[in-house]
Design a protein around this motif. Structure first.
Motif, short mmCIF file in Angstrom:
data_model
loop_
_atom_site.label_atom_id
_atom_site.label_comp_id
_atom_site.label_asym_id
_atom_site.label_seq_id
_atom_site.Cartn_x
_atom_site.Cartn_y
_atom_site.Cartn_z
N SER A 278 0.82 -1.21 0.00
CA SER A 278 0.00 0.00 0.00
C SER A 278 0.86 1.26 0.00
O SER A 278 0.59 2.20 -0.75
N ALA A 279 1.89 1.28 0.83
CA ALA A 279 2.76 2.46 0.89
C ALA A 279 3.57 2.62 -0.40
O ALA A 279 3.87 3.75 -0.80
N ALA A 280 3.90 1.52 -1.04
CA ALA A 280 4.71 1.60 -2.25
C ALA A 280 3.92 2.13 -3.45
O ALA A 280 4.46 2.85 -4.29
N LEU B 142 0.92 7.44 4.33
CA LEU B 142 1.13 7.38 5.77
C LEU B 142 0.26 6.31 6.43
O LEU B 142 0.69 5.66 7.38
N ILE B 143 -0.94 6.13 5.93
CA ILE B 143 -1.79 5.06 6.46
C ILE B 143 -1.16 3.70 6.16
O ILE B 143 -1.15 2.81 7.01
N VAL C 138 0.02 0.82 8.88
CA VAL C 138 -0.35 -0.59 8.81
C VAL C 138 0.91 -1.46 8.82
O VAL C 138 0.95 -2.51 9.47
N LEU C 139 1.93 -1.01 8.13
CA LEU C 139 3.20 -1.73 8.12
C LEU C 139 3.78 -1.82 9.53
O LEU C 139 4.23 -2.89 9.96
#
Length: 76
Positions: free
Chosen positions: A19-21, A30-31, A35-36
């Motif tokens: 998701s961040a990638a 940032l969300i 989660v990571l």
């Protein structure tokens, strides 16, 4: 049984990483990083680093809120 739980947390960490990638919006990124961090934290606890886990559990939400407020600002 504990292996199943670890696989679930590994999946949560991978979901946060992907998701961040792939997100372009800073809020969504940032969300994903939050989660990571939530997926990685149980692995820190399993290794026995409880002091590090407490520090991460306190620092990550506070810094996420601060960075979200900085990203939300509309310039000077």
């Amino acid at each position: 049984m504990i292996e199943v739980v670890l696989y679930v947390f590994a999946a949560i960490a991978l979901i946060g990483t992907v998701s961040a990638a792939f997100q372009r919006d800073p809020f969504d990124k940032l969300i994903g990083i939050g989660v990571l961090a939530a997926g990685v934290l149980p692995f820190v606890v399993v290794r026995g680093y409880l002091d590090v886990a407490v520090a991460v559990a306190l620092i990550v939400p506070v810094t996420t809120i601060i960075v979200l407020l900085v990203c939300r600002r509309d310039g000077p």
